[in-house]
Enzyme design. Structure first.
Site, short mmCIF file in Angstrom:
data_model
loop_
_atom_site.label_atom_id
_atom_site.label_comp_id
_atom_site.label_asym_id
_atom_site.label_seq_id
_atom_site.Cartn_x
_atom_site.Cartn_y
_atom_site.Cartn_z
N ARG A 9 36.79 15.89 78.14
CA ARG A 9 37.34 16.92 77.50
C ARG A 9 38.74 17.12 77.44
O ARG A 9 39.50 16.52 78.20
CB ARG A 9 36.63 18.10 78.40
CG ARG A 9 35.20 18.09 78.20
CD ARG A 9 34.73 19.21 79.17
NE ARG A 9 34.94 20.44 78.91
CZ ARG A 9 35.02 21.68 80.11
NH1 ARG A 9 34.71 21.17 81.33
NH2 ARG A 9 35.54 22.65 79.56
N LYS A 81 29.70 19.69 88.96
CA LYS A 81 28.78 20.96 88.81
C LYS A 81 28.43 21.20 87.41
O LYS A 81 27.40 21.90 87.20
CB LYS A 81 29.61 22.03 89.33
CG LYS A 81 31.02 22.54 88.56
CD LYS A 81 31.54 23.74 89.21
CE LYS A 81 32.84 24.37 88.56
NZ LYS A 81 32.64 24.74 87.21
N ASP A 82 29.01 20.36 86.47
CA ASP A 82 28.66 20.65 85.04
C ASP A 82 27.76 19.68 84.57
O ASP A 82 27.11 19.81 83.55
CB ASP A 82 29.83 20.56 84.24
CG ASP A 82 31.13 21.86 84.27
OD1 ASP A 82 30.27 22.78 84.78
OD2 ASP A 82 32.26 21.38 84.12
N THR A 125 34.31 36.55 85.18
CA THR A 125 33.45 35.16 85.52
C THR A 125 32.35 34.92 84.40
O THR A 125 31.65 36.03 84.01
CB THR A 125 33.03 35.07 87.01
OG1 THR A 125 32.34 33.77 86.99
CG2 THR A 125 31.84 36.33 87.33
N SER A 127 29.94 32.61 85.24
CA SER A 127 28.89 32.10 86.21
C SER A 127 27.84 33.02 86.50
O SER A 127 28.37 34.07 87.18
CB SER A 127 29.57 31.53 87.30
OG SER A 127 28.74 31.05 88.33
N LEU A 128 26.75 32.95 86.17
CA LEU A 128 25.60 33.88 86.78
C LEU A 128 25.46 33.66 88.12
O LEU A 128 25.16 34.69 88.89
CB LEU A 128 24.18 33.54 86.11
CG LEU A 128 24.14 33.59 84.47
CD1 LEU A 128 22.73 33.15 84.06
CD2 LEU A 128 24.40 35.03 84.10
N ARG A 129 25.83 32.59 88.78
CA ARG A 129 25.75 32.34 90.38
C ARG A 129 26.66 33.34 91.12
O ARG A 129 26.36 34.04 91.94
CB ARG A 129 25.82 30.82 90.49
CG ARG A 129 26.03 30.70 92.10
CD ARG A 129 26.56 29.20 92.13
NE ARG A 129 27.85 28.80 91.78
CZ ARG A 129 29.13 29.25 92.12
NH1 ARG A 129 29.26 29.85 93.25
NH2 ARG A 129 30.36 28.89 91.55
N ARG A 130 27.92 33.03 90.48
CA ARG A 130 29.06 34.05 91.00
C ARG A 130 28.93 35.40 90.76
O ARG A 130 29.16 36.44 91.64
CB ARG A 130 30.44 33.69 90.32
CG ARG A 130 30.77 32.25 90.84
CD ARG A 130 31.98 31.74 89.68
NE ARG A 130 32.68 30.50 90.52
CZ ARG A 130 33.26 29.60 89.67
NH1 ARG A 130 33.67 30.23 88.72
NH2 ARG A 130 33.97 28.86 90.22
N ARG A 147 35.52 33.56 79.37
CA ARG A 147 35.48 32.33 78.90
C ARG A 147 36.74 31.45 78.74
O ARG A 147 37.79 32.16 78.56
CB ARG A 147 34.72 32.00 77.88
CG ARG A 147 33.15 32.43 77.83
CD ARG A 147 32.32 31.39 78.44
NE ARG A 147 32.75 29.96 77.99
CZ ARG A 147 32.12 29.56 77.01
NH1 ARG A 147 31.29 30.33 76.19
NH2 ARG A 147 32.26 28.19 76.59
N GLY A 148 36.89 30.45 78.36
CA GLY A 148 38.35 29.58 78.30
C GLY A 148 38.69 28.94 79.46
O GLY A 148 38.03 28.83 80.36
N ASN A 149 39.75 28.05 79.18
CA ASN A 149 40.35 27.11 80.09
C ASN A 149 41.00 28.04 81.31
O ASN A 149 41.17 29.30 81.16
CB ASN A 149 41.18 26.11 79.57
CG ASN A 149 42.39 26.53 78.75
OD1 ASN A 149 42.95 27.49 78.99
ND2 ASN A 149 42.86 25.91 77.56
N VAL A 150 41.69 27.23 82.14
CA VAL A 150 41.99 27.91 83.19
C VAL A 150 43.43 28.71 82.80
O VAL A 150 43.55 29.75 83.23
CB VAL A 150 42.48 26.88 84.47
CG1 VAL A 150 43.40 27.57 85.38
CG2 VAL A 150 41.15 26.16 85.09
N GLN A 151 44.21 28.19 82.04
CA GLN A 151 45.33 28.86 81.42
C GLN A 151 45.07 30.21 80.71
O GLN A 151 45.59 31.03 80.99
CB GLN A 151 46.20 27.87 80.64
CG GLN A 151 46.98 26.83 81.50
CD GLN A 151 46.23 25.97 82.19
OE1 GLN A 151 45.13 25.49 81.96
NE2 GLN A 151 46.82 25.70 83.48
N ARG A 153 42.29 31.73 81.14
CA ARG A 153 41.77 32.89 82.08
C ARG A 153 42.95 33.52 82.94
O ARG A 153 43.01 34.75 83.19
CB ARG A 153 40.92 32.21 83.13
CG ARG A 153 39.64 31.74 82.39
CD ARG A 153 38.52 31.32 83.39
NE ARG A 153 37.68 30.35 82.77
CZ ARG A 153 36.42 29.97 83.09
NH1 ARG A 153 36.28 30.21 84.30
NH2 ARG A 153 35.54 29.34 82.36
N CYS A 241 22.75 24.05 84.78
CA CYS A 241 23.89 24.20 85.39
C CYS A 241 24.35 25.74 85.52
O CYS A 241 25.40 26.08 86.10
CB CYS A 241 24.94 23.43 84.52
SG CYS A 241 24.72 21.56 84.33
#
Length: 312
Positions: A9, A81-82, A125, A127-130, A147-151, A153, A241
């Site tokens: 990616r 994890k993905d 977040t 993530s349903l887990r979080r 959503r989106g990449n780390v930057q 967020r 996932c």
């Protein structure tokens, strides 16, 4: 000189991970030329919809797998994890690298710890887990899809859209973003159980002996043992996932400490268990541990969790 092509990616974290594996490969094999083949996945393109609603399994891997199956690349570097627990014919999970920090963390510009968040704080977040575990601890929080990449967020956090966001410590460490934010609060495993394989890189490969031999040195025995348990647990529950499932296996000497949680995205109902087994049992314990959850109604709970996720 032989060339090995890595499908990856294009996000900054994914590129870091692929460059890291490229460096390890070229250090190990002096006669090997390694090229990166960047591409976008469905999970990278559709950013206005929660992950659970756009397909579940393989959101960040499918396009990379298709590239390998077409012969355009040889291996793919994933955040484990993905990675779904099943693979297309002709592809295998060839190596699991040593793990980074497996914990989740809260990042905030205003609040140093999770307990400092005010009532009704906005936490980002997808993530349903979080989401599930945050609401178990603090039902008053407003959990907003992020959503989106780390930057992207981090930018939304700094612009004040959120009081805090949740990221994996592994990504925080790999991108060295500690200086970019004011507060990082790592959750203990007793507070938030991570996703299967969190902190580990998984190397998916075409099923060719010469390529498998070139990358087998990347395998880390402890990571293989821990993530084999975690992935088997999720596979037995038939959880993708994005399902609200947390599972942590930690190898210490000859014992493996395992803890898991399954529940509703709103934290209203959940099952949580822990166990300790001998290292020799690692190939069977993930499935066996999942069976204990199934006896307590985990599959029915996950079906209701999926229905709730689709309604969010």
């Amino acid at each position: 000189m032989k060339t090995l092509k890595i499908a990856t990616r294009k996000s900054i974290l994914a590129m870091w991970q692929s460059e890291h594996i490229k460096d390890r490969l070229t250090t190990q094999h002096k006669d090997l030329n390694v090229e990166l083949v960047g591409m976008k996945t469905k999970g990278d393109v559709i950013l206005d919809t929660p992950l659970a609603k756009i397909g579940g399994k393989g959101l960040f891997t499918k396009e990379l797998e298709e590239s390998m199956l077409r012969g355009e690349s040889d291996i793919a570097v994933h955040s484990l994890k993905d990675v779904p627990v099943e693979f297309p014919q002709g592809l295998v999970l060839a190596a699991i690298c040593s793990r980074e920090d497996v914990r989740d963390a809260m990042i905030s510009e205003k609040y140093a710890t999770f307990d400092e968040l005010p009532k009704g704080a906005k936490v980002g977040t997808t993530s349903l887990r979080r989401r599930m575990q945050l609401l178990i601890m603090r039902p008053d929080l407003e959990i907003i899809s992020l959503r989106g990449n780390v930057q992207t967020r981090l930018r939304k956090l700094k612009e004040g859209e959120f009081d805090a966001i949740i990221l994996a410590m592994a990504g925080i460490n790999r991108l060295n973003i500690k200086d970019e934010v004011k507060h990082i609060y790592p959750f203990s495993l007793s507070q938030m159980i991570p996703a299967m394989g969190q902190g580990a890189l998984g190397i998916e490969s075409v099923e060719k002996d010469e390529i498998l031999k070139e990358i087998e040195f990347l395998n880390d025995e402890n990571s293989v043992i821990e993530t084999t348990i975690e992935r088997a647990f999720v596979a037995r529950l038939n959880g993708g996932c994005q399902a609200p499932i947390g599972i942590s296996a930690k190898l210490k000497n000859d014992e493996i400490f395992i803890e898991a949680i399954v529940g509703m995205p709103d934290g209203s109902e959940f099952l949580r268990e822990k166990t300790v087994v001998n290292k020799d049992e690692y190939k069977s314990v993930g499935e066996n541990f999942a069976n204990e959850f199934i006896k307590r109604g985990a599959k029915e709970l996950l079906m209701r969790a999926e229905a709730m996720a689709n309604a969010l």
